[in-house]
Scaffold this motif. Structure first.
Motif, PDB file in Angstrom:
ATOM      1  N   ASP A   1       4.013   5.904  -5.060  1.00 16.08           N
ATOM      2  CA  ASP A   1       4.584   5.401  -6.900  1.00 16.08           C
ATOM      3  C   ASP A   1       3.001   5.769  -7.126  1.00 16.08           C
ATOM      4  O   ASP A   1       3.076   4.136  -7.477  1.00 16.08           O
ATOM      5  N   PRO A   2       2.604   6.315  -8.074  1.00 14.08           N
ATOM      6  CA  PRO A   2       1.574   5.861  -9.004  1.00 14.08           C
ATOM      7  C   PRO A   2       1.068   5.212 -10.133  1.00 14.08           C
ATOM      8  O   PRO A   2       0.364   4.953 -10.599  1.00 14.08           O
ATOM      9  N   THR A   3       2.711   4.795 -10.984  1.00 18.57           N
ATOM     10  CA  THR A   3       2.868   4.764 -12.176  1.00 18.57           C
ATOM     11  C   THR A   3       2.821   2.829 -11.153  1.00 18.57           C
ATOM     12  O   THR A   3       2.517   1.720 -11.925  1.00 18.57           O
ATOM     13  N   ALA A   4       3.458   2.434  -9.773  1.00 20.15           N
ATOM     14  CA  ALA A   4       3.139   1.699  -9.458  1.00 20.15           C
ATOM     15  C   ALA A   4       1.586   0.842  -9.092  1.00 20.15           C
ATOM     16  O   ALA A   4       1.692  -0.401  -8.372  1.00 20.15           O
ATOM     17  N   GLU A   5       0.731   1.392  -9.318  1.00 22.96           N
ATOM     18  CA  GLU A   5      -0.784   1.204  -9.060  1.00 22.96           C
ATOM     19  C   GLU A   5      -1.041  -0.327 -10.021  1.00 22.96           C
ATOM     20  O   GLU A   5      -1.417  -0.760 -10.762  1.00 22.96           O
ATOM     21  N   GLY A   6      -1.959  -1.324  -9.129  1.00 24.30           N
ATOM     22  CA  GLY A   6      -2.049  -3.018  -9.368  1.00 24.30           C
ATOM     23  C   GLY A   6      -0.853  -3.244  -9.650  1.00 24.30           C
ATOM     24  O   GLY A   6      -0.900  -4.779 -10.171  1.00 24.30           O
TER      25      GLY A   6
ATOM     26  N   TYR B   1       3.413  -7.434  -5.716  1.00 28.23           N
ATOM     27  CA  TYR B   1       4.434  -6.478  -4.747  1.00 28.23           C
ATOM     28  C   TYR B   1       5.133  -8.685  -4.749  1.00 28.23           C
ATOM     29  O   TYR B   1       4.492  -9.634  -4.210  1.00 28.23           O
TER      30      TYR B   1
ATOM     31  N   SER C   1       2.487   1.714  -3.045  1.00 33.90           N
ATOM     32  CA  SER C   1       1.372   2.542  -4.493  1.00 33.90           C
ATOM     33  C   SER C   1       1.030   3.652  -4.256  1.00 33.90           C
ATOM     34  O   SER C   1       0.743   4.442  -5.245  1.00 33.90           O
ATOM     35  N   GLU C   2       1.265   4.257  -2.478  1.00 30.68           N
ATOM     36  CA  GLU C   2       1.070   5.508  -2.778  1.00 30.68           C
ATOM     37  C   GLU C   2       2.096   6.697  -3.057  1.00 30.68           C
ATOM     38  O   GLU C   2       1.787   7.531  -3.180  1.00 30.68           O
TER      39      GLU C   2
ATOM     40  N   LYS D   1       2.861  -5.961 -14.404  1.00 28.67           N
ATOM     41  CA  LYS D   1       3.534  -5.646 -13.302  1.00 28.67           C
ATOM     42  C   LYS D   1       3.877  -6.158 -11.726  1.00 28.67           C
ATOM     43  O   LYS D   1       3.490  -6.462 -11.526  1.00 28.67           O
TER      44      LYS D   1
ATOM     45  N   THR E   1       1.290  -1.152   0.518  1.00 34.45           N
ATOM     46  CA  THR E   1       0.040   0.261  -0.309  1.00 34.45           C
ATOM     47  C   THR E   1       0.878   1.526   0.257  1.00 34.45           C
ATOM     48  O   THR E   1       1.274   2.221  -1.138  1.00 34.45           O
TER      49      THR E   1
END
Length: 149
Positions: A17-22, A25, A14-15, A127, A11
């Motif tokens: 770095d917006p490109t890491a959304e989805g 891990y 993702s907060e 990703k 969490t």
């Protein structure tokens, strides 16, 4: 490593770095153990290092198939017995061990900050963000890794 740690850490990533959304891990587990190779080497000692990912399926982990891969063989410098207690030589051995691990693991560093696309065992591309997980080692190696004198 509890599920709460993995969930909270994913969490936070993702907060930040917006490109890491989805992104998936993927914690990396490391293991090593000192091994003496005596055939044709003159009793040379090595630290073989192994790598596994933290989110493999239980069937693969329990079957011991392709769940762990050899990553590196780190050489351990030897000297004559009179130098075994020399503090400079012990410091050199620790620095060589840590510098060697840092060089090997530097390949993974870009995938720890930005997501990389990897093909998963189910054939789909996803990703992934890598992170260092636990290190499995016996007591003498834990002492060397922690830098305890």
């Amino acid at each position: 490593m509890s599920a709460n740690f993995a969930w909270n850490h994913a969490t936070k990533i993702s907060e930040d770095d917006p490109t890491a959304e989805g992104a998936m891990y993927t914690p990396l587990f490391f293991g090593s153990d000192k091994t003496t190779v005596s055939v044709a080497t003159g009793n040379v000692e090595y630290h073989p290092g192994y790598l596994s990912i933290g989110n493999i399926h239980n069937r693969m982990r329990r079957a011991h198939r392709n769940g762990v891969v050899p990553l590196v063989f780190l050489a351990i410098p030897k000297s004559e017995r009179k130098h075994d207690k020399d503090s400079e030589f012990r410091k050199f051995k620790r620095q060589l061990y840590h510098a060697s691990l840092a060089a090997v693991l530097s390949i993974l560093k870009p995938g720890m900050t930005t997501p990389v696309v990897r093909r998963c065992p189910d054939g789909h591309f996803r990703k992934a963000i890598y992170d260092l997980g636990p290190v499995i080692a016996d007591y003498p190696e834990q002492v060397m890794l922690a830098g305890i004198v």
